[in-house]
Design an enzyme around this catalytic site. Structure first.
Site, short mmCIF file in Angstrom:
data_model
loop_
_atom_site.label_atom_id
_atom_site.label_comp_id
_atom_site.label_asym_id
_atom_site.label_seq_id
_atom_site.Cartn_x
_atom_site.Cartn_y
_atom_site.Cartn_z
N ALA A 104 57.53 17.54 52.90
CA ALA A 104 57.03 18.19 51.60
C ALA A 104 57.76 19.58 51.45
CB ALA A 104 55.77 18.17 51.14
N GLU B 7 63.46 15.02 55.80
CA GLU B 7 62.51 16.18 55.23
C GLU B 7 61.01 15.97 54.66
OE1 GLU B 7 64.87 14.76 53.85
OE2 GLU B 7 65.00 14.96 51.45
N LYS C 180 51.19 8.06 68.37
CA LYS C 180 50.74 9.36 69.05
C LYS C 180 49.38 9.47 69.57
CE LYS C 180 53.93 12.40 67.31
NZ LYS C 180 54.95 13.02 68.20
N ALA D 185 48.49 15.32 63.36
CA ALA D 185 47.12 15.36 62.47
C ALA D 185 47.27 13.72 61.83
CB ALA D 185 47.23 16.19 61.33
N CYS D 186 48.32 12.95 62.14
CA CYS D 186 48.27 11.75 61.77
C CYS D 186 47.68 10.66 62.52
CB CYS D 186 49.91 11.22 61.52
SG CYS D 186 51.12 12.06 60.29
N TYR E 287 53.41 5.64 63.20
CA TYR E 287 53.57 7.05 63.73
C TYR E 287 52.29 7.32 64.45
CZ TYR E 287 54.73 11.91 63.89
OH TYR E 287 54.78 13.30 64.08
N THR F 40 46.36 16.55 49.01
CA THR F 40 46.11 18.20 49.65
C THR F 40 46.62 17.86 50.98
OG1 THR F 40 43.95 17.36 50.01
CG2 THR F 40 44.38 18.69 48.19
P1 NAD Z 1 62.81 16.92 64.73
O1 NAD Z 1 62.71 15.80 64.11
O2 NAD Z 1 63.14 18.04 64.01
O3 NAD Z 1 62.82 16.92 66.44
C1 NAD Z 1 62.48 15.88 67.20
C2 NAD Z 1 63.92 15.69 67.85
O4 NAD Z 1 63.78 14.63 68.86
C3 NAD Z 1 65.18 15.53 67.14
O5 NAD Z 1 65.84 16.73 67.35
C4 NAD Z 1 65.52 14.19 67.75
O6 NAD Z 1 67.28 14.21 67.79
C5 NAD Z 1 65.13 14.09 69.07
N1 NAD Z 1 64.92 12.63 69.46
C6 NAD Z 1 64.69 11.69 68.85
N2 NAD Z 1 64.85 10.40 69.39
C7 NAD Z 1 65.17 10.84 70.90
C8 NAD Z 1 65.44 10.24 72.04
N3 NAD Z 1 65.50 9.03 72.21
N4 NAD Z 1 66.24 11.03 73.11
C9 NAD Z 1 66.12 12.52 73.03
N5 NAD Z 1 65.85 12.95 71.99
C10 NAD Z 1 64.96 12.31 70.75
O7 NAD Z 1 60.85 16.93 64.52
P2 NAD Z 1 59.82 18.32 64.71
O8 NAD Z 1 59.29 18.58 63.36
O9 NAD Z 1 60.68 19.60 65.57
O10 NAD Z 1 58.79 17.44 65.63
C11 NAD Z 1 58.72 17.92 67.10
C12 NAD Z 1 57.61 16.96 67.79
O11 NAD Z 1 56.48 17.37 66.91
C13 NAD Z 1 57.85 15.51 67.59
O12 NAD Z 1 57.11 15.00 68.42
C14 NAD Z 1 56.72 15.20 66.15
O13 NAD Z 1 56.14 14.20 66.14
C15 NAD Z 1 55.72 16.43 66.36
N6 NAD Z 1 55.15 16.51 65.07
C16 NAD Z 1 55.77 17.39 64.18
C17 NAD Z 1 55.10 17.85 63.00
C18 NAD Z 1 55.90 18.68 61.88
O14 NAD Z 1 55.04 18.93 60.83
N7 NAD Z 1 56.95 18.96 62.06
C19 NAD Z 1 53.72 17.56 62.66
C20 NAD Z 1 53.26 16.63 63.75
C21 NAD Z 1 53.88 16.38 64.60
#
Ligand code: NAD
Length: 318
Positions: free
Chosen positions: A190, A188, A150, A116-117, A146, A216
């Site tokens: 929110a 981490e 995306k 959503a970013c 970021y 929000t």
């Molecule tokens: P997370 O940080 O827990 O997991 C991402 C993983 O990618 C990590 O384990 C990290 O070690 C791995 N990583 C980073 N660099 C790497 C590299 N060079 N090679 C291999 N692995 C690598 O994040 P998440 O919350 O599980 O998010 C997963 C995906 O969803 C991401 O692409 C994130 O941008 C997207 N996303 C997450 C949220 C959310 O609310 N969690 C929201 C929007 C988008």
């Protein structure tokens, strides 16, 4: 048996997704820089690879039918508002290499985890924001590097799907939360940070909230997130889709809910300066409902129960 690769399988969403795909009978290769921090490995094979490298991306995506691309260098607002160069550099390399390696390896379908970013800052200036629909992405003005990265990779996926024999799916996550996710250390988000602060607070004490707490957001429970990812991968829909809830709350309301779930009704909030991101954000799920006939069913209060209990257990046992 279908063979799939999940990148970012050591992370929060990735390791939950691996568990779901194993339950559904897939052969799964997990790839990450690290093993899952809080659980064992459910994948059939788990390879420690740095996807910023082309050779690693080729190795990661060999011999599989589908790739779920979740690897990213990311975190909550505190992290993404202060590491623009690192995020743009690392995530560009990860995504350029992983998608192209998948193409070279003849992968049939590729799911990209967007966010959503990507939505423009100018549509998110008020707390009572109009929910964001997929077509709102342009004219583009994401708030942080970021979001720009995306959006760039969303485009990359659509061009690859148009010009090469690989199908792509693009999912825009809206604030995913749940157990077995990062809850301290600076990355981490929110909900996890507030659960940790309330778990550590005595009844009657106060917790710190960044800004006035009136900003929000909507939050999506992890079980719904991985189910949604799976459904979107199976669908015929190739354009970006929101995956979130439209239950919008302020950060102050989120903290009150966590306090209720924790049984600590007398936790005060101390508002301090800190990164807040956009003023308001909510997901418009009309297209998601139309495409899947489904949307995330778990309400915030129900999802916060298991999330809080897991984080409380971590901080009290530490
Ligand atoms: P997370 O940080 O827990 O997991 C991402 C993983 O990618 C990590 O384990 C990290 O070690 C791995 N990583 C980073 N660099 C790497 C590299 N060079 N090679 C291999 N692995 C690598 O994040 P998440 O919350 O599980 O998010 C997963 C995906 O969803 C991401 O692409 C994130 O941008 C997207 N996303 C997450 C949220 C959310 O609310 N969690 C929201 C929007 C988008």
């Amino acid at each position: 048996m279908k063979r799939v690769c999940v990148t970012g399988a050591g992370g929060f969403i990735g390791h939950h997704l691996v568990t779901l795909l194993k339950e559904k009978g897939y052969w799964v290769r997990g790839v990450d820089l690290v093993y899952p921090e809080y659980t064992g490995v459910d994948a059939d094979e788990f390879e420690l690879l740095d996807l910023r490298r082309w050779d690693a991306a080729l190795q990661a995506t060999r011999g599989v039918d589908e790739v779920y691309a979740l690897a990213a260098d990311m975190g909550g607002m505190g992290f993404i508002s202060t590491h623009h160069a690192q995020i743009l550099h690392n995530n560009s390399l990860i995504n350029l290499h992983t998608l192209d390696a998948a193409r070279v390896n003849g992968v049939q379908r590729y799911l990209y985890s967007s966010s959503a970013c990507i939505y423009p800052e100018y549509l998110q200036t008020e707390t009572d924001v109009v929910p964001l629909k997929e077509s709102d992405a342009y004219p583009a003005q994401p708030q942080d590097a970021y979001g720009w990265e995306k959006l760039f990779t969303e485009l990359l996926c659509s061009y690859y799907a148009a010009e090469y024999p690989i199908e792509t799916r693009t999912v825009r996550f809206h604030n995913i939360y749940g157990p077995f996710g990062t809850y301290d250390g600076g990355r981490e988000k929110a909900p996890a940070a507030i659960c940790r602060k309330i778990a550590l607070a005595e009844d009657g004490a106060s917790i710190e909230i960044w800004g006035d707490g009136e900003q929000t957001r909507s939050f999506c429970y992890i079980d719904d997130c991985v189910e949604g990812i799976y459904r979107i991968m199976q669908s015929d829909y190739a354009k970006p889709l929101n995956l979130g809830t439209d239950e919008m709350v302020s950060i102050n309301e989120l903290a009150h809910l966590v306090g209720d779930v924790a049984g600590k009704r007398h936790v005060d909030m101390k508002h301090i300066p800190g990164p807040q991101g956009v003023r308001g954000r909510n997901s418009d799920n009309s297209l998601l409902r139309e495409v899947l006939g489904w949307e995330p069913p778990t309400c915030l209060r129900d999802g916060l129960g298991p999330t809080y209990r897991w984080i409380e257990k971590q901080v009290t046992s530490a």
